[in-house]
Design an enzyme around this catalytic site. Structure first.
Site, PDB file in Angstrom:
ATOM      1  N   LEU A 122      28.030  12.780  76.178  1.00  0.00           N
ATOM      2  CA  LEU A 122      28.368  13.141  74.796  1.00  0.00           C
ATOM      3  C   LEU A 122      29.871  13.062  74.537  1.00  0.00           C
ATOM      4  O   LEU A 122      30.293  12.579  73.477  1.00  0.00           O
ATOM      5  CB  LEU A 122      27.847  14.545  74.486  1.00  0.00           C
ATOM      6  CG  LEU A 122      26.322  14.682  74.326  1.00  0.00           C
ATOM      7  CD1 LEU A 122      25.948  16.138  74.094  1.00  0.00           C
ATOM      8  CD2 LEU A 122      25.818  13.817  73.175  1.00  0.00           C
ATOM      9  N   GLU A 127      32.082  11.181  76.077  1.00  0.00           N
ATOM     10  CA  GLU A 127      32.507   9.786  76.082  1.00  0.00           C
ATOM     11  C   GLU A 127      32.099   9.082  74.791  1.00  0.00           C
ATOM     12  O   GLU A 127      32.858   8.273  74.237  1.00  0.00           O
ATOM     13  CB  GLU A 127      31.912   9.073  77.298  1.00  0.00           C
ATOM     14  CG  GLU A 127      32.546   9.532  78.604  1.00  0.00           C
ATOM     15  CD  GLU A 127      31.731   9.183  79.827  1.00  0.00           C
ATOM     16  OE1 GLU A 127      32.252   9.323  80.955  1.00  0.00           O
ATOM     17  OE2 GLU A 127      30.555   8.774  79.668  1.00  0.00           O
ATOM     18  N   ASP A 170      26.419   9.102  88.014  1.00  0.00           N
ATOM     19  CA  ASP A 170      26.217   8.023  88.987  1.00  0.00           C
ATOM     20  C   ASP A 170      24.744   7.907  89.349  1.00  0.00           C
ATOM     21  O   ASP A 170      24.202   6.806  89.493  1.00  0.00           O
ATOM     22  CB  ASP A 170      27.031   8.288  90.252  1.00  0.00           C
ATOM     23  CG  ASP A 170      28.530   8.304  90.006  1.00  0.00           C
ATOM     24  OD1 ASP A 170      28.970   7.673  89.033  1.00  0.00           O
ATOM     25  OD2 ASP A 170      29.249   8.947  90.787  1.00  0.00           O
TER      26      ASP A 170
END
Length: 489
Positions: free
Chosen positions: A208, A210, A276
């Protein structure tokens, strides 16, 4: 239930091993120093940490590769590292995980490392070692050449961007252009607020904050932010946008509309590396040709597992198998296994700490005695494997008129029961070979037996297991049911 559950389990239990995924991005080494804080320093108003433990783990793009390896994929890694202690430590981790580092370029810059200092699981300080300089033009060219040579050999590419200099706009453009020409999906984890860097990718996976940085819309204004995200998706020619929203789950925006997958975490200790895990799991799924919805659901489940751990910890496929195979969560057909898949599933269960129970029988006409036996079996452990006599085996034991119900139908009926986690047929007169293959923690037999007389007793107890005898329910048997149907008393 998860989309494409049959395909997902098949991939987790071996199929991902045929897939190659290339990770391009910023390699790091994550260090953790853990200790106890019980006083303030007399030298300055800072806490004094009494050292208890220290460990290292791959971080950044290297952690994405570790997640892919944990899922069973063949992971290839490309990026930069230095020629120093951190590089050697990182290389050992990657080599142990069988991650191919042929795409990694050595530079004169230090290997990026982050040292987190924690007291009672509370982060007190983070120390970063990295250069403010970017790799030289020669090193960047070497990296691009290696990456472009690797793309034709893989089934998906991940751009793991931590804004540390590995992923220039030129490299991203070259990767996406080459991959699109070859039909290889590209997934980008962004740190740049300018998504044009990833134009043409299959998906970009911002959180959110980013997405807020890329759109200028505050993260708390969720619906407006997602609408702005859809505009970004269209503007930059993305097949779909994957927005990770922490406790709110994951939202996918595409031409087909919006798809939401709720968060799966039961308890959150540390969100380090969760992004990741998400992008690695999605890359594995897209490499396998699974639907976007399936990729998101499995990624969400994987993220829910890793955030319940402290530090940057990659997902392991046995954790996903254990989460996907509770008796109430999968269809009966998914529980009917041959010997090879049974061995794989048991290995995943054991790695997840499950207790394996085994019982066997003909189960020709299902009755209350059978149900009672199976329910009693579940009291002795967390996973129940049922060995089922084949039709030929039953005919040898009970005569040519049996079984009444064929082994295919019996398998399906038994697998539909909530108490049963796996069903496997055996052809022999006794289940001894199957017991030796399963290696159960608990062997259960229904009837009037003594434990020492049960087939498999010596094998099970020699490995530290035990044998349990469950009394039968009087008056209930397949033979009695047949007699009633024939009008006999």
């Amino acid at each position: 239930m998860m989309h494409e559950i049959h395909a997902v389990l098949g991939l987790l239990e071996g199929g991902f091993g045929n897939l190659k995924v290339l990770v391009v991005g910023d390699l790091m080494l994550d260090r953790y120093i853990l200790g106890e804080v019980d006083r303030i320093s007399p030298e300055a108003p800072v806490p004094v940490l009494r050292h208890v433990q220290r460990y290292e783990r791959p971080g950044g793009a290297a952690n994405v590769a570790m997640n892919l390896a944990g899922l069973g994929c063949q992971a290839l890694l490309a990026g930069f590292w230095g020629e120093d202690t951190e590089q050697r430590e990182l290389a050992v981790f990657l080599e142990t995980a069988k991650i191919d580092t042929v795409g990694v370029v050595s530079t004169a810059l230090p290997t990026i490392s982050k040292t987190r200092i924690l007291g009672r699981m509370q982060q007190l300080l983070r120390l970063d070692i990295e250069s403010r300089e970017h790799p030289t033009a020669v090193d960047r060219q070497r990296l691009q050449e290696r990456v472009e040579q690797l793309i034709p050999k893989v089934h998906a590419v991940v751009l793991s961007d931590y804004a540390k200099g590995a992923l220039s706009a030129e490299l991203c453009e070259a990767v996406i252009r080459t991959a699109k020409r070859l039909g290889v999906p590209v997934l980008a984890d962004p740190k740049s607020p300018d998504f044009s860097k990833y134009s043409g990718a299959t998906t970009v996976c911002p959180n959110l904050n980013e997405l807020a940085a890329a759109t200028g819309v505050p993260a708390h204004d969720l619906e407006t932010l997602l609408a702005a995200g859809e505009e970004q998706r269209r503007e930059h020619d993305l097949k779909f946008l994957t927005v990770t929203m922490s406790e709110k789950g994951i939202r996918v925006l595409s031409d087909a509309g919006s798809y939401h997958s709720p968060a799966r975490a039961r308890e959150v200790y540390d969100v380090s590396g969760a992004g990741d895990t998400v992008i690695a799991t999605m890359a594995a799924c897209l490499a396998a040709g699974l639907k976007n919805e399936t990729a998101v659901e499995l990624a969400n489940l994987a993220a829910g597992i890793v955030v319940a751990k402290v530090g940057t910890v990659p997902i392991a496929r046995h954790e996903l198998v254990a989460m996907l195979t509770p008796s109430s969560g999968i269809s009966g057909a998914e529980k009917i296994l041959d010997g090879e898949r049974l061995a794989q599933r048991i290995a995943e269960w054991r790695a997840a700490g499950e207790t394996i129970v085994f019982t066997n029988g003909c189960f020709d006409l299902l009755h209350v005695g059978h149900i009672t036996l199976l329910e009693d079996c579940r009291r002795f452990g967390s996973k129940l494997v049922l060995g089922l006599n084949s039709d030929d085996s039953i005919r040898r034991l009970k005569g040519p008129s049996r079984p009444i119900v064929g082994d295919r139908e019996r398998s399906r009926v038994m697998a539909a029961l909530a108490a049963v986690d796996a069903v496997v047929l055996f052809e022999e007169d006794t289940p001894l070979e199957l017991i030796r293959a399963v290696k159960p923690d608990v062997l259960v037999k229904g009837g009037d037996y003594i434990a020492e007389s049960v087939v498999g007793y010596e094998d099970v107890t020699a490995r530290g297991g035990r044998v349990e005898i469950v009394p039968t329910v009087e008056g209930f048997s397949t033979t009695n049911i047949v007699r009633k149907l024939q009008g006999e008393k």
